[in-house]
Design a protein around this motif. Structure first.
Motif, PDB file in Angstrom:
ATOM      1  N   SER A  21       0.809  -1.156  -0.055  1.00  0.00           N
ATOM      2  CA  SER A  21       0.081  -0.070   0.108  1.00  0.00           C
ATOM      3  C   SER A  21       0.768   1.163  -0.045  1.00  0.00           C
ATOM      4  O   SER A  21       1.805   1.419   0.754  1.00  0.00           O
ATOM      5  CB  SER A  21      -0.806   0.028   1.212  1.00  0.00           C
ATOM      6  OG  SER A  21      -1.424   1.398   1.345  1.00  0.00           O
ATOM      7  N   GLN A  24       1.929   3.542   3.042  1.00  0.00           N
ATOM      8  CA  GLN A  24       2.920   2.849   3.941  1.00  0.00           C
ATOM      9  C   GLN A  24       4.051   3.161   3.522  1.00  0.00           C
ATOM     10  O   GLN A  24       5.306   2.754   4.330  1.00  0.00           O
ATOM     11  CB  GLN A  24       2.862   1.569   4.560  1.00  0.00           C
ATOM     12  CG  GLN A  24       1.420   1.193   5.178  1.00  0.00           C
ATOM     13  CD  GLN A  24       0.957  -0.121   5.417  1.00  0.00           C
ATOM     14  OE1 GLN A  24       1.085  -1.139   4.601  1.00  0.00           O
ATOM     15  NE2 GLN A  24       0.851  -0.421   6.882  1.00  0.00           N
ATOM     16  N   SER A 108      -8.924  -3.121  -2.237  1.00  0.00           N
ATOM     17  CA  SER A 108      -8.611  -3.950  -1.049  1.00  0.00           C
ATOM     18  C   SER A 108      -9.607  -4.873  -0.635  1.00  0.00           C
ATOM     19  O   SER A 108      -9.305  -6.037   0.052  1.00  0.00           O
ATOM     20  CB  SER A 108      -7.953  -2.932  -0.157  1.00  0.00           C
ATOM     21  OG  SER A 108      -9.058  -2.358   0.460  1.00  0.00           O
ATOM     22  N   GLN A 128      -0.677  -9.627   4.063  1.00  0.00           N
ATOM     23  CA  GLN A 128      -1.976  -9.278   4.364  1.00  0.00           C
ATOM     24  C   GLN A 128      -2.712 -10.443   3.539  1.00  0.00           C
ATOM     25  O   GLN A 128      -3.966 -10.855   4.039  1.00  0.00           O
ATOM     26  CB  GLN A 128      -2.292  -7.811   3.861  1.00  0.00           C
ATOM     27  CG  GLN A 128      -2.187  -6.822   4.798  1.00  0.00           C
ATOM     28  CD  GLN A 128      -2.289  -5.390   4.247  1.00  0.00           C
ATOM     29  OE1 GLN A 128      -2.078  -5.096   2.817  1.00  0.00           O
ATOM     30  NE2 GLN A 128      -2.814  -4.593   4.900  1.00  0.00           N
ATOM     31  N   SER A 141      -0.199  -9.454  -1.154  1.00  0.00           N
ATOM     32  CA  SER A 141      -0.255  -8.220  -0.723  1.00  0.00           C
ATOM     33  C   SER A 141       0.743  -8.171   0.639  1.00  0.00           C
ATOM     34  O   SER A 141       0.505  -9.151   1.534  1.00  0.00           O
ATOM     35  CB  SER A 141      -1.575  -7.876  -0.440  1.00  0.00           C
ATOM     36  OG  SER A 141      -1.841  -6.536   0.466  1.00  0.00           O
ATOM     37  N   ASP A 143       2.279  -6.697   4.078  1.00  0.00           N
ATOM     38  CA  ASP A 143       1.673  -6.134   5.305  1.00  0.00           C
ATOM     39  C   ASP A 143       3.022  -5.290   5.604  1.00  0.00           C
ATOM     40  O   ASP A 143       3.751  -5.741   6.438  1.00  0.00           O
ATOM     41  CB  ASP A 143       1.274  -6.935   6.427  1.00  0.00           C
ATOM     42  CG  ASP A 143       0.408  -6.332   7.553  1.00  0.00           C
ATOM     43  OD1 ASP A 143       0.898  -5.007   7.700  1.00  0.00           O
ATOM     44  OD2 ASP A 143       0.059  -7.166   8.376  1.00  0.00           O
ATOM     45  N   THR A 145       3.238  -3.077   7.913  1.00  0.00           N
ATOM     46  CA  THR A 145       3.407  -2.956   9.345  1.00  0.00           C
ATOM     47  C   THR A 145       4.051  -4.056  10.151  1.00  0.00           C
ATOM     48  O   THR A 145       4.842  -4.170  10.880  1.00  0.00           O
ATOM     49  CB  THR A 145       1.906  -2.699   9.829  1.00  0.00           C
ATOM     50  OG1 THR A 145       1.226  -1.469   9.523  1.00  0.00           O
ATOM     51  CG2 THR A 145       1.979  -2.498  11.470  1.00  0.00           C
ATOM     52  N   ALA A 146       3.457  -5.405   9.635  1.00  0.00           N
ATOM     53  CA  ALA A 146       4.181  -6.612   9.956  1.00  0.00           C
ATOM     54  C   ALA A 146       5.637  -6.450   9.842  1.00  0.00           C
ATOM     55  O   ALA A 146       6.390  -6.839  10.774  1.00  0.00           O
ATOM     56  CB  ALA A 146       3.401  -7.790   9.551  1.00  0.00           C
TER      57      ALA A 146
END
Length: 157
Positions: A21, A24, A108, A128, A141, A143, A145-146
């Protein structure tokens, strides 16, 4: 109801595609491998530190982290790679990637949850999910943040 967002698409391995995304991503820039300062006693996917805007930016081989062969096996020190800077709550992490493809609008809501049968175990914490694109190919996709919050570099941030 569609939930369209902008994603940056990139190549993983020889034939996979992944998206992150754009919300981010702070910056994308070209990095010379010779400018990365290696750090001992780190996981092998952690390439080292790079001076980015006067800050220390950790750079990670995204492919190796996800269970692919390391990108650097094919690159030499004169190679330029693309780095994607992820940002989360003031923390930054640089992902070194083989090549960037495009910026795409994706829905999404079309992202399906990842299953252990489809993906490397190393990859699952950072996904994700996946979606099937117009060419009937599976797109991963990621992630962000992870990835930033991974315990692998929690000790250093």
């Amino acid at each position: 109801m569609e939930n369209k967002q902008k994603f940056l698409s990139l190549n993983l391995g020889t034939r996979d595609t992944a998206v992150i995304s754009l919300q981010q991503i702070t910056e994308v820039f070209q990095v010379s491998l010779a400018d990365i300062c290696g750090v001992p006693q780190m996981p092998s996917c952690v390439l080292g530190i790079y001076n980015w805007r006067g800050e220390m930016l950790w750079l990670v081989d995204l492919e190796e982290m996800l269970g692919y062969p390391p990108v650097l096996q094919e690159a030499n020190l004169l190679s330029n790679m693309m780095a994607i800077v992820l940002e989360r709550e003031g923390k930054h992490l640089g992902l070194l990637v083989r090549s960037l493809m495009d910026i795409e609008w994706l829905d999404s809501n079309q992202i399906k949850p990842p299953s252990a049968e489809l993906f490397y175990p190393a990859m699952l914490p950072f996904l994700q999910g996946y979606l099937i694109n117009s060419a009937e190919e599976m797109v991963l996709s990621l992630d962000a943040t992870a990835i930033i919050q991974s315990p692998m570099w929690a000790i250093n941030n």
